[in-house]
Design a protein around this motif. Structure first.
Motif, short mmCIF file in Angstrom:
data_model
loop_
_atom_site.label_atom_id
_atom_site.label_comp_id
_atom_site.label_asym_id
_atom_site.label_seq_id
_atom_site.Cartn_x
_atom_site.Cartn_y
_atom_site.Cartn_z
N GLU A 292 0.84 -1.21 0.00
CA GLU A 292 0.00 0.00 0.00
C GLU A 292 0.87 1.25 0.00
O GLU A 292 0.56 2.24 -0.68
N HIS A 293 1.96 1.20 0.75
CA HIS A 293 2.87 2.35 0.81
C HIS A 293 3.54 2.59 -0.55
O HIS A 293 3.51 3.72 -1.07
N THR A 294 4.11 1.55 -1.13
CA THR A 294 4.82 1.73 -2.41
C THR A 294 3.85 2.04 -3.55
O THR A 294 4.16 2.84 -4.43
N ASP A 295 2.67 1.41 -3.54
CA ASP A 295 1.66 1.73 -4.56
C ASP A 295 1.27 3.21 -4.48
O ASP A 295 1.07 3.87 -5.51
N GLY A 296 1.18 3.72 -3.25
CA GLY A 296 0.85 5.14 -3.08
C GLY A 296 1.92 6.05 -3.64
O GLY A 296 1.61 7.08 -4.25
N VAL A 297 3.18 5.68 -3.46
CA VAL A 297 4.29 6.48 -3.99
C VAL A 297 4.26 6.50 -5.52
O VAL A 297 4.42 7.54 -6.15
N ILE A 298 4.04 5.32 -6.12
CA ILE A 298 3.98 5.23 -7.59
C ILE A 298 2.80 6.04 -8.12
O ILE A 298 2.93 6.80 -9.08
N LYS A 299 1.64 5.87 -7.50
CA LYS A 299 0.43 6.57 -7.93
C LYS A 299 0.61 8.08 -7.84
O LYS A 299 0.20 8.82 -8.75
N MET A 300 1.24 8.55 -6.77
CA MET A 300 1.44 9.99 -6.58
C MET A 300 2.36 10.56 -7.66
O MET A 300 2.10 11.62 -8.21
N ARG A 301 3.43 9.82 -7.97
CA ARG A 301 4.37 10.32 -8.99
C ARG A 301 3.71 10.31 -10.37
O ARG A 301 3.92 11.25 -11.17
N LYS A 302 2.91 9.30 -10.67
CA LYS A 302 2.21 9.26 -11.96
C LYS A 302 1.25 10.44 -12.08
O LYS A 302 1.13 11.05 -13.15
N ALA A 303 0.59 10.78 -10.96
CA ALA A 303 -0.33 11.93 -10.96
C ALA A 303 0.43 13.23 -11.20
O ALA A 303 -0.03 14.11 -11.93
N GLN A 304 1.61 13.36 -10.59
CA GLN A 304 2.42 14.57 -10.78
C GLN A 304 2.83 14.73 -12.24
O GLN A 304 2.86 15.84 -12.77
#
Length: 507
Positions: free
Chosen positions: A258-270
């Protein structure tokens, strides 16, 4: 009525017969496994007879009961070069702690030991740590630019900011009167650093509750994987999943993902923002996560979501937990050797004054501090061992040989405490790493060695120097004699009872 009784008797007879068949099949399987176990053990005993071993139980192997590192030091002194460690009656590995043996193995292309490292796969996936062969080479080549000097230089300021955030928190604590367990603070700091440097994270992991959940999950996973490696009963996946440890492992994996998925998702959004995307396109070199997101494999396709998350999970773990272990033990070593701590402090003060502005150029101007860091890494290597499964037979310099399929474990802890390489190996002596000192090329391996050495070793070494320099400017580190840490072997070197220090704020 007679018909009904006859039918019932027949049904009971059928059920009884079914259970008899099941019993016979189960008995056959048990006997088959017993014979298989016996033949395997006899083959191992004959094949490995030139390698010594202390007595072990025929089924449970060497029952070390949490004293692995103490036993390894005994073996290193008693058995030259290598010995056997029986994990169970038919599960054995050859421990290596001689630099010539180690150099030979690390110079080969043997894969990681699948029976060991596959236990980590549900957590970190098949990234650089677990991959083998052509795919490993492709990923290594793809990610190497993320650790180029031009990328690492601006990270020093980010590292300094994260360290100062931690030190600011320490100043608010009364660490002089009561000791502080430092590992968890340092773990949050190194996670904050790696997220900002490698994953373009905008927040502060040291103040984020989700990040604390992640570091706790990693702590649990470290122990759970290690214990499963040593358990005869947990070898079967189905049995393990049904156990309490298996359920805890599954939950901890979920938290980590959940932590790493959140990091990936946030960078993709940026990167959906045109301005941010343009900024990335203008970069001469990309950060770790951006390399993964923009990567094109040899077939022209982007990295799969599975491969992407595996690399993020791998570096998120290795990039913060091993470094946190290293820094924590370095602080402990300096706390217990105040004369060396003071000399490091004076060296840092001569370079930085009383300020806390540290740059890339400063990192090569701290020779004595670097010597102390290396000596602490010798005594307390962050990764105590690495394993390989031989894909071809090997013959060592002294003529002893091993066949294909045998697992060899390079005991970095044993290597670093080998008295034939390091006189008085338990003594903290930074002069071992003086510029004019000489040693075997494979006597000191805090970041492993060979083609599969740690890809982030320069990143880690920079972070160690920044953390030590800035901390010594603001605090005197003092040991807590009532809480002496006890090193224990896990995936990463930890302390059985935490690492407690008293912090004296400097004027």
């Amino acid at each position: 009525m007679g018909f009904s009784l006859l039918s019932l008797t027949r049904n009971l007879g059928g059920v009884s017969g079914f259970f008899q068949v099941v019993f016979v099949v189960c008995l056959f399987l048990v006997l088959f496994k017993a014979v298989q176990f016996y033949l395997r053990r006899q083959w191992l005993l004959k094949t490995l007879q030139t390698f010594p071993s202390t007595p072990s139980h025929w089924l449970w192997g060497h029952q070390l009961k949490g004293k692995d590192l103490e036993q390894i030091l005994t073996w290193v002194e008693k058995f030259p070069s290598a010995c056997l460690q029986w994990l169970s009656g038919s599960n054995v590995r050859v421990l290596l702690y001689d630099p010539d043996y180690v150099k030979l193995i690390l110079g080969r292309s043997d894969p990681k030991a699948s029976s060991i490292y596959q236990l980590v796969a549900p957590w970190i996936g098949y990234g650089l740590l677990l991959l083998n062969g052509k795919k490993w080479f492709q990923h290594r080549r793809m990610l190497t630019p993320a650790f180029h000097y031009d990328i690492l230089k601006p990270y020093v300021r980010i590292m300094a900011d994260s360290v100062n955030t931690m030190l600011n928190r320490w100043e608010k604590l009364d660490g002089q009167k009561c000791s502080l367990e430092i590992f968890h603070h340092i773990s949050s700091m190194t996670l904050d650093t790696v997220m900002k440097c490698a994953f373009s994270h905008q927040g502060n992991a040291q103040l984020d509750e989700n990040s604390r959940s992640y570091t706790k999950a990693v702590e649990d996973l470290n122990s759970l994987v290690f214990f499963r490696m040593r358990s005869v009963f947990y070898a079967n996946n189905t049995v393990y999943k049904m156990s309490s440890d298996g359920r805890l492992f599954h939950r901890a994996c979920q938290l980590a993902h959940e932590h790493t998925d959140g990091v990936i998702k946030m960078r993709k959004a940026q990167l959906q923002n045109e301005g941010e995307l343009e900024k990335v396109r203008k970069k001469r070199r990309l950060d770790f996560l951006d390399i993964l997101l923009f990567a094109k494999m040899e077939d022209g396709n982007s990295l799969s979501d599975e491969d992407l998350r595996a690399e993020v999970d791998t570096f998120m773990f290795e990039g913060h937990d091993t470094t946190a272990s290293g820094i924590s033990w370095i602080f402990y070593a300096l706390a217990t050797h105040p004369e060396h701590q003071q000399r490091c402090r004076e060296e840092v003060q001569s370079i930085l004054g009383d300020g806390t502005s540290i740059t890339w150029d400063h990192l090569d101007q701290m020779p004595y501090t670097t010597m102390c860091i290396k000596e602490a890494l010798r005594l307390y290597p962050p990764v105590p061992s690495v394993s390989r499964e031989l894909n071809t037979p090997v013959t060592f310099p002294d003529g002893r040989s091993l066949p294909k399929g045998i697992i060899v474990a390079i005991s970095i802890y044993g290597l670093h405490h080998n008295p034939s390489l390091w006189p008085n190996p338990k003594v903290f002596d930074p002069s071992r790493f003086a510029p004019d000192s000489s040693r075997h090329s494979h006597a000191f391996l805090p970041f492993s060695g060979g083609a599969r050495n740690c890809i982030g070793k320069q990143f880690a070494m920079n972070e160690l120097k920044v953390a030590v320099a800035l901390t010594l400017l603001r605090f005197e580190l003092l040991p807590d004699p009532t809480r002496v840490p006890v090193p224990i072997q896990r995936l990463v070197l930890k302390s059985k009872n935490g690492i407690y220090l008293r912090l004296k704020k400097l004027r």
